[in-house]
Design a protein around this motif. Structure first.
Motif, PDB file in Angstrom:
ATOM      1  N   GLN A 277       0.829  -1.198   0.000  1.00 46.70           N
ATOM      2  CA  GLN A 277       0.000   0.000   0.000  1.00 46.70           C
ATOM      3  C   GLN A 277       0.869   1.256   0.000  1.00 46.70           C
ATOM      4  OE1 GLN A 277      -3.734  -0.299   2.501  1.00 46.70           O
ATOM      5  NE2 GLN A 277      -2.495  -1.823   3.579  1.00 46.70           N
ATOM      6  N   SER A 278       0.258   2.384  -0.366  1.00 50.75           N
ATOM      7  CA  SER A 278       0.926   3.681  -0.267  1.00 50.75           C
ATOM      8  C   SER A 278      -0.135   4.762  -0.220  1.00 50.75           C
ATOM      9  CB  SER A 278       1.865   3.917  -1.459  1.00 50.75           C
ATOM     10  OG  SER A 278       1.131   3.974  -2.668  1.00 50.75           O
ATOM     11  N   MET A 279       0.247   5.917   0.314  1.00 48.72           N
ATOM     12  CA  MET A 279      -0.664   7.049   0.399  1.00 48.72           C
ATOM     13  C   MET A 279      -0.551   7.875  -0.872  1.00 48.72           C
ATOM     14  SD  MET A 279      -2.299   6.879   3.254  1.00 48.72           S
ATOM     15  CE  MET A 279      -2.965   8.540   3.407  1.00 48.72           C
ATOM     16  N   PRO A 280      -1.636   8.071  -1.614  1.00 45.58           N
ATOM     17  CA  PRO A 280      -1.579   8.909  -2.811  1.00 45.58           C
ATOM     18  C   PRO A 280      -1.065  10.307  -2.470  1.00 45.58           C
ATOM     19  CG  PRO A 280      -3.673   7.742  -2.662  1.00 45.58           C
ATOM     20  CD  PRO A 280      -2.976   7.535  -1.352  1.00 45.58           C
ATOM     21  N   GLY A 281      -0.185  10.822  -3.306  1.00 42.79           N
ATOM     22  CA  GLY A 281       0.334  12.166  -3.099  1.00 42.79           C
ATOM     23  C   GLY A 281       1.562  12.248  -2.240  1.00 42.79           C
ATOM     24  N   ASP A 282       2.007  11.122  -1.675  1.00 37.89           N
ATOM     25  CA  ASP A 282       3.159  11.159  -0.777  1.00 37.89           C
ATOM     26  C   ASP A 282       4.307  10.337  -1.366  1.00 37.89           C
ATOM     27  OD1 ASP A 282       5.002  11.242   1.221  1.00 37.89           O
ATOM     28  OD2 ASP A 282       3.705  10.415   2.783  1.00 37.89           O
ATOM     29  N   PRO A 283       5.239  10.983  -2.060  1.00 36.22           N
ATOM     30  CA  PRO A 283       6.343  10.242  -2.677  1.00 36.22           C
ATOM     31  C   PRO A 283       7.302   9.636  -1.665  1.00 36.22           C
ATOM     32  CG  PRO A 283       6.724  12.602  -2.860  1.00 36.22           C
ATOM     33  CD  PRO A 283       5.329  12.438  -2.327  1.00 36.22           C
ATOM     34  N   ASN A 289       6.633  -0.973  -0.544  1.00 38.79           N
ATOM     35  CA  ASN A 289       7.253  -1.522  -1.746  1.00 38.79           C
ATOM     36  C   ASN A 289       8.676  -1.965  -1.432  1.00 38.79           C
ATOM     37  OD1 ASN A 289       9.006  -1.210  -4.276  1.00 38.79           O
ATOM     38  ND2 ASN A 289       6.941  -1.082  -5.156  1.00 38.79           N
ATOM     39  N   ILE A 290       8.974  -3.239  -1.615  1.00 39.85           N
ATOM     40  CA  ILE A 290      10.280  -3.773  -1.245  1.00 39.85           C
ATOM     41  C   ILE A 290      11.406  -3.136  -2.041  1.00 39.85           C
ATOM     42  CG2 ILE A 290       9.997  -5.724  -2.814  1.00 39.85           C
ATOM     43  CD1 ILE A 290      11.965  -5.653   0.514  1.00 39.85           C
ATOM     44  N   THR A 291      11.170  -2.831  -3.311  1.00 38.89           N
ATOM     45  CA  THR A 291      12.222  -2.233  -4.128  1.00 38.89           C
ATOM     46  C   THR A 291      12.553  -0.835  -3.637  1.00 38.89           C
ATOM     47  OG1 THR A 291      11.516  -3.515  -6.056  1.00 38.89           O
ATOM     48  CG2 THR A 291      12.884  -1.564  -6.461  1.00 38.89           C
ATOM     49  N   LYS A 292      11.526  -0.014  -3.443  1.00 36.43           N
ATOM     50  CA  LYS A 292      11.751   1.356  -2.975  1.00 36.43           C
ATOM     51  C   LYS A 292      12.277   1.372  -1.542  1.00 36.43           C
ATOM     52  CE  LYS A 292       8.219   3.436  -5.941  1.00 36.43           C
ATOM     53  NZ  LYS A 292       6.939   4.209  -5.960  1.00 36.43           N
TER      54      LYS A 292
END
Length: 497
Positions: A277-283, A289-292
């Motif tokens: 998961q991730s928060m939209p708008g928050d880079p 994400n395992i890669t990031k």
């Protein structure tokens, strides 16, 4: 009104009336009045998932989007801003802004799906529409806070600052602007100062230092970021956030969280490590994400999948949760939110204590919050289980423990005090009680022998060197034997005479 009805229809919550279902009446203490202000980064989302499961016990009068130094929307006109010491090194028109729809579009929609089950376990849960009505979508958040501070409700208003204190400061500023030239100003300033209590998970902007502290010095403000050691990221030196006392670390592992928290339409929104998961708008939200997350430039090394990530804003509402010993009017007393000490009297600023004594008498860092981990996490898991459990008898519900001697007793040095308690459990579970001295809550400086008996009672031997006027705090805790063991408490002060 037309706007509100349209809005409810748009997100599908208007038709949330529940047909007649069997519910269970629960006696509750008077509810504490509170407002949540949040910048809704991912750890705010995780904290809000937990918080909403406790809205049956709290009078939530507002949930307000706000900004901080880490999250802001800009002025909407493309104006570029640059502030030194931030995460960016070039001017920005906005920064990590996650918008103002996440709560309505994701959390409250999921809450609506599980609300019928929650209501079976406690009819005090607010309806989805009631929670939606607390959002600031049709009014400015600071205006809502201002109106609640000035209304006739005499209860304290606990203002939770999960991001910056800017919205709270704006509410106070508007009161000052309206009344400072009026003959009513001394009375109104005193009223607001007595009613407002700010519970801040850190000062994430300058509005406390620049405005609240010098202008409203009598407002009690608790800066609770020390609780991050238990509930925050804890990414110091890139070591990840392994945390907790050794016996309680299991509650932060991916195996436990995946099995007991990330379940059903509501629990699946909870955030943990490498959950996709991730928060939209928050880079900067690279945690799912395992890669990031594994990038050499990532500021926090990832743990295992579904391991505990962060609920940093729990520190702002844990002091309010109903456990039997909570007393947010007196931060010197301990609770699931830890214990605080007064740093300055003007401004009235408090911070969490650094250490407390464990059972063996040694000083342990962060023990004021870590001592409660098992109880807090099992309680969270039990409530999350309610969201997928339509039958009351298949859920676990907290016991109650009451000391029959009252809240205080008197004793002479060298004497023995007999304490007794009454224990009950709504599920008929067996409840085990234990008694212990809360060293830091009393003024007697030494250890006291507390001996429990088999009838939920205890005897306390008052040391011969205790002096008149000193106090000893004794806690009884009762834990049931449910699948998620639930714990409640009571407290008595022994006054030496």
């Amino acid at each position: 009104m037309h706007f509100l009805i349209h809005r409810l229809l748009a997100i599908g919550l208007l038709a949330s009336a529940i047909p007649g279902v069997q519910t269970h009446s629960i006696d509750k203490p008077a509810k504490l009045r509170t407002i949540v202000t949040t910048d809704m980064e991912q750890d705010d989302l995780a904290s809000l998932i937990r918080y909403i499961l406790y809205t049956n016990d709290l009078d939530t009068q507002g949930i307000i989007y706000t900004s901080s130094r880490y999250h802001w929307a800009g002025d909407g006109k493309g104006t570029e801003f640059f502030l030194p010491g931030r995460e960016y090194n070039t001017s920005q028109t906005s920064w990590r802004w996650t918008g103002t729809q996440t709560i309505q579009d994701k959390i409250l929609k999921a809450y609506a799906k599980v609300y019928p089950n929650l209501r079976r376990h406690d009819p005090s849960y607010p309806t989805p529409n009631e929670l939606l009505s607390k959002m600031d979508h049709d009014t400015d958040g600071s205006n809502l806070i201002r109106s609640l501070l000035l209304n006739e409700d005499p209860r304290p208003l606990y203002l939770q600052a999960w991001g910056g204190t800017s919205t709270i400061a704006r509410a106070l500023k508007s009161i000052e602007e309206r009344y400072s030239a009026s003959w009513q100003w001394p009375r109104i300033r005193d009223l607001v100062s007595r009613k407002a209590v700010i519970l801040a998970s850190g000062f994430q902007d300058e509005t406390y230092v620049d405005y609240i502290a010098p202008t409203w010095p009598q407002i009690r403000v608790e800066e609770l970021s020390a609780g991050y050691s238990t509930w925050g990221y804890n990414c110091n030196q890139g070591q990840g956030n392994t945390r907790g006392l050794p016996d309680d670390h299991v509650y932060f592992t991916g195996d436990w969280i995946r099995a007991n928290i990330e379940m059903g339409p509501y629990g699946k929104l909870y955030r943990s490590w490498l959950d996709g998961q991730s928060m939209p708008g928050d880079p900067e939200d690279i945690f799912g994400n395992i890669t990031k997350a594994s990038s050499p430039t990532a500021w926090c090394k990832p743990l295992g999948q579904y391991d505990f990530l962060s609920e940093g804003d729990d520190v702002a509402f844990n002091p309010l949760l109903t456990t039997g010993i909570q007393d947010p009017s007196n931060p010197n007393l301990g609770s699931w939110g830890g214990r605080a000490k007064q740093n300055t009297t003007s401004p009235d600023l408090w911070g969490m204590v650094e250490t407390e004594k464990a059972e063996n008498g040694t000083e342990v860092e962060n023990y004021t919050t870590n001592r409660w981990i098992a109880a807090v996490q099992n309680d969270f898991a039990a409530r999350m289980h309610w969201t997928i459990t339509p039958e009351y008898r298949k859920g676990n519900h907290a016991p109650s423990v009451d000391i029959l001697n009252g809240k205080s007793v008197k004793a002479y040095p060298g004497s023995t005090v007999k304490l007794s308690s009454q224990v009950s459990d709504p599920d008929g579970d067996h409840v085990t009680t234990s008694w212990w001295q809360y060293f830091e809550e009393g003024t007697y400086p030494g250890a006291v022998t507390v001996t429990a008996n088999h009838n939920h009672g205890a005897t306390v031997k008052i040391p011969a060197d205790a002096k008149p006027g000193q106090t000893i705090s004794v806690i009884v805790q009762g834990t049931d034997d449910g699948h998620f063991p639930l714990t409640r408490y009571d407290r008595v002060f022994i006054h030496v005479v």
